[in-house]
Each structure stands twice: as structure tokens, then as C-alpha cells.
Design an enzyme around this catalytic site. Structure first.
Site, PDB file in Angstrom:
ATOM      1  N   GLU A 115      46.790  35.133  36.323  1.00  0.00           N
ATOM      2  CA  GLU A 115      46.789  36.481  36.933  1.00  0.00           C
ATOM      3  C   GLU A 115      47.225  36.286  38.375  1.00  0.00           C
ATOM      4  OE1 GLU A 115      46.268  39.268  35.461  1.00  0.00           O
ATOM      5  OE2 GLU A 115      45.362  38.623  33.579  1.00  0.00           O
ATOM      6  N   CYS A 147      45.226  42.659  44.691  1.00  0.00           N
ATOM      7  CA  CYS A 147      46.478  42.211  44.057  1.00  0.00           C
ATOM      8  C   CYS A 147      47.346  43.377  43.599  1.00  0.00           C
ATOM      9  CB  CYS A 147      46.175  41.301  42.886  1.00  0.00           C
ATOM     10  SG  CYS A 147      45.134  42.084  41.638  1.00  0.00           S
ATOM     11  N   GLU A 168      55.062  39.566  49.019  1.00  0.00           N
ATOM     12  CA  GLU A 168      53.692  40.074  48.971  1.00  0.00           C
ATOM     13  C   GLU A 168      53.011  39.785  50.319  1.00  0.00           C
ATOM     14  OE1 GLU A 168      50.651  37.850  46.837  1.00  0.00           O
ATOM     15  OE2 GLU A 168      49.834  39.700  46.017  1.00  0.00           O
ATOM     16  N   LYS A 222      35.650  27.471  39.437  1.00  0.00           N
ATOM     17  CA  LYS A 222      35.829  27.033  40.828  1.00  0.00           C
ATOM     18  C   LYS A 222      36.156  28.245  41.692  1.00  0.00           C
ATOM     19  CE  LYS A 222      39.020  25.662  43.558  1.00  0.00           C
ATOM     20  NZ  LYS A 222      38.503  26.239  44.821  1.00  0.00           N
TER      21      LYS A 222
HETATM   22  P1  NAD Z   1      45.455  30.840  46.058  1.00  0.00           P
HETATM   23  O1  NAD Z   1      46.473  30.660  45.004  1.00  0.00           O
HETATM   24  O2  NAD Z   1      45.692  30.264  47.393  1.00  0.00           O
HETATM   25  O3  NAD Z   1      44.044  30.246  45.580  1.00  0.00           O
HETATM   26  C1  NAD Z   1      43.423  30.686  44.390  1.00  0.00           C
HETATM   27  C2  NAD Z   1      42.476  29.609  43.898  1.00  0.00           C
HETATM   28  O4  NAD Z   1      43.236  28.481  43.467  1.00  0.00           O
HETATM   29  C3  NAD Z   1      41.489  29.085  44.940  1.00  0.00           C
HETATM   30  O5  NAD Z   1      40.233  28.885  44.326  1.00  0.00           O
HETATM   31  C4  NAD Z   1      42.115  27.747  45.338  1.00  0.00           C
HETATM   32  O6  NAD Z   1      41.191  26.806  45.829  1.00  0.00           O
HETATM   33  C5  NAD Z   1      42.697  27.294  44.013  1.00  0.00           C
HETATM   34  N1  NAD Z   1      43.774  26.304  44.102  1.00  0.00           N
HETATM   35  C6  NAD Z   1      44.633  26.065  45.131  1.00  0.00           C
HETATM   36  N2  NAD Z   1      45.507  25.080  44.798  1.00  0.00           N
HETATM   37  C7  NAD Z   1      45.202  24.713  43.520  1.00  0.00           C
HETATM   38  C8  NAD Z   1      45.770  23.777  42.602  1.00  0.00           C
HETATM   39  N3  NAD Z   1      46.814  23.005  42.930  1.00  0.00           N
HETATM   40  N4  NAD Z   1      45.229  23.681  41.369  1.00  0.00           N
HETATM   41  C9  NAD Z   1      44.185  24.470  41.000  1.00  0.00           C
HETATM   42  N5  NAD Z   1      43.600  25.375  41.832  1.00  0.00           N
HETATM   43  C10 NAD Z   1      44.119  25.492  43.076  1.00  0.00           C
HETATM   44  O7  NAD Z   1      45.192  32.420  46.148  1.00  0.00           O
HETATM   45  P2  NAD Z   1      44.231  33.204  47.159  1.00  0.00           P
HETATM   46  O8  NAD Z   1      44.841  33.191  48.515  1.00  0.00           O
HETATM   47  O9  NAD Z   1      42.837  32.743  46.970  1.00  0.00           O
HETATM   48  O10 NAD Z   1      44.297  34.682  46.534  1.00  0.00           O
HETATM   49  C11 NAD Z   1      45.261  35.609  46.879  1.00  0.00           C
HETATM   50  C12 NAD Z   1      46.286  35.731  45.775  1.00  0.00           C
HETATM   51  O11 NAD Z   1      45.633  36.036  44.540  1.00  0.00           O
HETATM   52  C13 NAD Z   1      47.261  36.867  46.013  1.00  0.00           C
HETATM   53  O12 NAD Z   1      48.560  36.437  45.711  1.00  0.00           O
HETATM   54  C14 NAD Z   1      46.793  37.948  45.028  1.00  0.00           C
HETATM   55  O13 NAD Z   1      47.811  38.836  44.632  1.00  0.00           O
HETATM   56  C15 NAD Z   1      46.305  37.105  43.899  1.00  0.00           C
HETATM   57  N6  NAD Z   1      45.356  37.855  43.060  1.00  0.00           N
HETATM   58  C16 NAD Z   1      45.746  38.253  41.816  1.00  0.00           C
HETATM   59  C17 NAD Z   1      44.887  39.012  41.016  1.00  0.00           C
HETATM   60  C18 NAD Z   1      45.279  39.467  39.634  1.00  0.00           C
HETATM   61  O14 NAD Z   1      44.391  39.867  38.867  1.00  0.00           O
HETATM   62  N7  NAD Z   1      46.557  39.442  39.278  1.00  0.00           N
HETATM   63  C19 NAD Z   1      43.618  39.352  41.499  1.00  0.00           C
HETATM   64  C20 NAD Z   1      43.253  38.920  42.775  1.00  0.00           C
HETATM   65  C21 NAD Z   1      44.129  38.170  43.550  1.00  0.00           C
END
Ligand code: NAD
Length: 495
Positions: A269, A303, A399, A194
Site C-alpha cells: 500500500e 496517503c 507526492e 514493525k
Molecule cells: P517509508 O517507506 O519511509 O517507511 C515505511 C516503513 O517502512 C517504516 O516502518 C520504515 O521503517 C520501513 N522501512 C524502511 N526501509 C525499509 C526496508 N528497506 N525494508 C523494510 N522496511 C523498511 O514511509 P513513511 O515515510 O513512513 O510513510 C509515508 C508514505 O506512506 C507516503 O508515501 C504515504 O503515501 C504512504 N502511505 C500509504 C498508505 C496506503 O494505504 N496506500 C497509507 C499511509 C501511508
């Protein structure tokens, strides 16, 4: 300079009615919601995608299960590697189309989309392809005494765990998807991904390329939707393992949901508040160049990017002065202009979040460069430097995931380590110095999944990557991913 011309293939792709990719074919979604894809550089809607309903989620998981037990189970390890390499070939052959789609959806500069989302995706696919033929167990000689002269031998098998439910964020919408698809496929798993609701397009195109590469239908499925679709996917009883990348808040919900649903295995992650430490002997020229590059690449929406920088008091004025000078030179503008280095934030909620942090920094009188939204269409903010008052400031703790770096001087190493480690996060850190004795003493004392020396944010498929503490559970890349995507079976024989 001007924007590059958008390929006709990209224009045609944007105009299609998109939805899901299930069992080797595109399908419109049965959900009730439509996702508008907005170009963050112009704020214009450029495509629309119908969201997945529960029937789509069931169909995608059923298709992935059928492929897992059928066509993919019959595909020999070396053939899995060949197919992943063919997919890498097709990613390279369609590089410009994929890069333009990525830039239009995320606001990432076009050269970065070409180099990272496309170029590095191909490298990751080829790296993971090599693992397909190298997944092995162990042979063991048991120690239990023999009762009647019988003997024992034992061995372990690494068996693919099943269907992977992969959830992906928006910042590297294709590459992070590729990490999970490649890890799943090389170990013999199948996958339902997804993407983020902000960036639903590149993985749909990648799934088409997977079929063109000869990967059997059902091995790679894409479901588009909001968080509720993600939640339904990770709680589906047909999912054997969840691989999630996103924010810490969502990660906790995902981990709890997966556990409660079916004791589903889960790797997370998550975010970071990554520290960079500049020791007294730092090469300021090199450190400033490195921080400018890794702190502001993709507008800081990385990230692992350095967000809090601790500089020895003797060097901080010089560092801030040079950082400021470097940012003044940055070419800000349309991400489709090849001369531009810094574009818009990726979406409106992200803009609002970063503006909130900039307001906070201005209220505290801490901004030493930038700090405002740009007066133009698109989600543009200035690259910003903040001189923090203390390690407890909001901008030193939360963050921002944006183009904002906070600086704090330090005098004492023990106090410094206390500040670095007093964070719920532990994704990455960097130390900048040529005093190797001091650096090697610091490394074990820093709580982070990765520590870089004289560099920051360097990811390589051969080096495990993941977070400690609140930055996650599990590791991607290297050999570390294999245990997450396989179940260990022990076999004991009497003879
Ligand atoms: P987010 O948590 O808002 O969303 C991530 C994904 O989760 C999206 O596809 C979203 O639709 C889905 N999602 C949302 N609610 C959900 C639920 N209840 N159950 C299952 N899926 C759900 O994050 P974002 O804003 O898309 O990304 C930014 C964040 O990602 C930052 O905190 C960044 O640090 C982190 N990130 C981490 C890494 C890593 O490798 N550690 C890499 C990239 C980004």
C-alpha cells in the site's frame, strides 16, 4: 485555549524503557541503536526505545510460528471474532491514553487521534471480527469424463497463510497497524508488526491490550527498529506474507526483497498523487469545504489526500479565493489544544521534504496562500495553495505528503484525463459534480484504486482500498483482503 492535561498513565508509559513485544511480554531490544521519540510540536524527546537486533527478530518470528501452529490454530473462528471484539472494547476503554500517545508521537490533533486512530481502529477491529466466521471455500463439480463409471467432486479450502510480517508508516501509526493485525487474526494468521521508527509507542500499548483481551501470547508481536529491521523481517524465511504500507520507493525494495528471500507473498500500500476534478457545475461551497477538510487533515499527511486539483477554468478563481479564505480561518497550534485544527508536520525529515517543495513553489512564483515555515518551535509550516503553471510542474507530479495543494485549470475533458493518468501513481481520485451522466463516464477512465464522488478520502472497512499502478499491489478491507491472508487449497475426491 490551552493544552489538555496529559494523563498520568501516558506519562508513566513515556518514562518506561521500551523495546519489543514478543511472545506476550515487553522486552528490551538486542539491537545496538536507540530510537528517540520526538514530539513534533515541541521538538523534545519524550521517550526512547531500544531497537530490535537479529535475535529479537528470530524470537518474534519463532513465537508467531509457535502460536500459529499452536494456541491460535486451536482457537475456533467464532472465538477469534470474540477476541477481536474484546480488543476493540479495550481500545475504547483506553481511548484517551492511546489518543494522547498518538498525538504526542505524530503531531496529529487530539480530536483526530480520538476520532480516527482510536475510534476508527475499534470500528475496523469489530468489522474484521465478523469475518472470522465467514471465510469459506467453494464446492465444484469437475467436468473430466469418467473412464470406469467413477465420479469426482471437489472443494476448496481457504487456509491461513502463516506468519504475517507487517510494516507500518508513521502517519496513522495505530490504525494502519490495526488494519493488518485484524486482517491477520481474523483469518487465523499470526503477526509480527514493525512500526515506523518515528512512532514506536502506540502499537506497543495495543499489544499489551491484546494480551489483556485474552489473545494468546505470540499471536501479536511488535518489533521496533529502523529500515534495516524492517528489511530483516520481510526477508526472514519464517514469514509467509508481507503486508507493507509506506512510500513507493521503500515498497519496491520490500517487494523485491520478499520475492528474492522466499517467494514471499506481498501486498504493498504505497503513496499517491491524488487528483480531484471540479467539473463546471461543481457546488463550489461543498467542494471547497471537502478539499479543505481532506487536503489539510493531519497536515496533509494522508496517503489518499487530494494533492492536485483540476478545476474547470470557469470556476478556478472562485475556488482559489474560497480555499484561501477557508485556510485563513484555520486554527493553527499545539495538537494537544482541542481548539486547534492544524498542527505540526510529523517529523524532521518530513519537514525538510515539505520545505523543499515550498521553496520550489516560491521559486516558480506559484504560491497563492501560505508557503513558509512558521516561526516557532516545532515542525510547523503554513497550509499552502499553489497555482500550477502546467501539469508537468514538480508539485503536480511528486507526492509532497504535506499540506500543499496544487491547482490547475482545465478546458477539455480528454486533456484533463491525460493529465490525471499521466502519473506513476494510481491510489485515489475524486470527481465533484452533480452531472451524474458525465461523472459515470469519467469513472472508468480514471486510473485509480478508489474514485470518490462529491467527497474525498472516505475509508470504510467494508469497501476495498488499495492502489493501482505505482500505488501498490493488493487491497485491504471488504472481502478483498481474504485472498491475501489465506492460501487456497483444492481437494478433489473420487467416489
Ligand atoms: P517509508 O517507506 O519511509 O517507511 C515505511 C516503513 O517502512 C517504516 O516502518 C520504515 O521503517 C520501513 N522501512 C524502511 N526501509 C525499509 C526496508 N528497506 N525494508 C523494510 N522496511 C523498511 O514511509 P513513511 O515515510 O513512513 O510513510 C509515508 C508514505 O506512506 C507516503 O508515501 C504515504 O503515501 C504512504 N502511505 C500509504 C498508505 C496506503 O494505504 N496506500 C497509507 C499511509 C501511508
Amino acid at each position: 485555549m490551552a493544552d489538555i492535561a496529559i494523563l498520568s498513565a501516558v506519562q508513566a508509559f513515556l518514562h518506561k524503557q521500551h523495546g519489543q513485544f514478543i511472545d506476550g511480554a515487553a522486552r528490551s531490544g538486542s539491537g545496538t541503536r536507540t530510537i528517540d521519540v520526538v514530539d513534533p510540536a515541541t521538538e523534545r524527546t519524550i521517550a526512547s526505545v531500544s531497537s530490535a537486533g537479529s535475535a529479537d527478530i528470530d524470537a518474534a518470528v519463532a513465537s508467531a510460528q509457535a502460536a500459529f501452529h499452536g494456541a491460535w490454530a486451536r482457537t475456533l473462528p467464532y472465538q477469534r471474532g470474540v477476541l477481536l471484539n474484546r480488543l476493540a472494547d479495550l481500545v475504547e476503554a483506553n481511548a484517551e491514553e492511546l489518543a494522547q500517545l498518538e498525538t504526542l508521537c505524530t503531531g496529529k490533533s487530539i480530536h483526530l487521534s480520538r476520532m480516527i486512530d482510536v475510534g476508527q481502529s475499534a470500528i475496523f477491529l469489530r468489522y474484521f471480527a465478523g469475518w472470522a466466521t465467514k471465510i469459506t471455500g467453494e464446492t465444484i463439480t469437475p467436468s473430466m469424463p469418467s473412464m470406469q463409471g467413477e465420479q469426482y467432486t471437489a472443494f476448496t479450502r481457504r487456509e491461513p497463510i502463516g506468519v504475517i510480517g507487517a510494516i507500518v508508516p508513521w502517519n496513522f501509526s495505530m490504525m494502519i497497524g490495526v488494519w493488518k493485525i485484524a486482517a491477520a487474526l481474523t483469518t487465523g494468521c499470526t503477526v509480527v508488526v514493525k512500526p515506523s521508527e518515528f512512532t514506536p509507542l502506540t502499537l506497543l500499548r495495543l499489544a499489551e491490550l491484546a494480551v489483556e483481551a485474552g489473545i494468546p501470547p505470540g499471536v501479536v508481536n511488535i518489533l521496533n527498529g529502523y529500515g534495516d529491521a524492517g528489511q530483516a523481517l520481510i526477508e526472514h524465511r519464517g514469514i509467509a506474507k508481507v503486508s507493507f504500507t509506506g512510500s513507493a520507493a521503500t515498497g519496491v525494495k520490500v517487494g523485491q526483497g520478499a520475492m528474492a528471500a522466499n517467494l514471499t507473498r506481498c501486498t504493498l500500500e504505497l503513496g499517491g498523487k491524488n487528483a480531484a476534478v471540479l467539473l463546471p457545475d461543481v457546488n463550489v461551497y461543498g467542494a471547497v469545504a471537502g478539499l479543505l477538510q481532506t487536503g489539510f487533515v493531519h497536515q496533509g499527511q494522508v496517503c489518499a489526500a487530494p494533492e492536485r486539483v483540476f478545476v474547470h477554468r470557469s470556476r478556478i478563481d472562485e475556488v482559489l479565493d474560497k480555499m484561501s479564505g477557508g485556510l485563513a480561518q484555520l486554527n493553527i497550534g499545539s495538537p494537544l489544544d482541542e481548539a486547534v485544527q492544524f498542527g505540526p508536520l510529523a517529523n524532521k525529515p518530513q519537514l525538510d521534504k515539505v520545505l523543499g517543495y515550498l521553496d520550489e513553489a516560491r521559486r516558480q512564483g506559484q504560491v497563492c496562500h501560505g508557503g513558509r515555515r512558521l516561526d516557532r518551535a516545532g515542525y510547523f509550516v503554513e497550509p499552502t495553495l499553489v497555482r500550477a503553471g502546467s501539469a508537468d510542474d514538480v508539485l503536480m507530479r511528486e507526492e509532497t505528503f504535506g499540506p500543499v495543494i496544487s491547482f490547475l485549470p482545465f478546458d477539455d475533458e480528454d486533456e484533463l484525463l491525460g493529465w490525471i493518468n499521466d502519473s506513476p501513481y494510481g491510489l485515489s481520485a475524486s470527481v465533484w459534480s452533480n452531472d451524474l451522466s458525465r461523472v459515470f463516464r469519467l469513472i472508468p477512465r480514471i486510473q485509480a484504486g478508489t474514485v470518490w464522488v462529491n467527497m474525498h478520502t472516505f475509508l470504510d472497512p467494508s469497501v476495498p482500498f488499495g492502489g493501482s499502478k505505482g500505488s501498490g499491489i493488493g487491497r485491504e478491507f471488504g472481502s478483498a483482503f481474504i485472498s491475501d491472508y489465506t492460501e487456497l487449497k483444492s481437494v478433489i475426491m473420487r467416489f
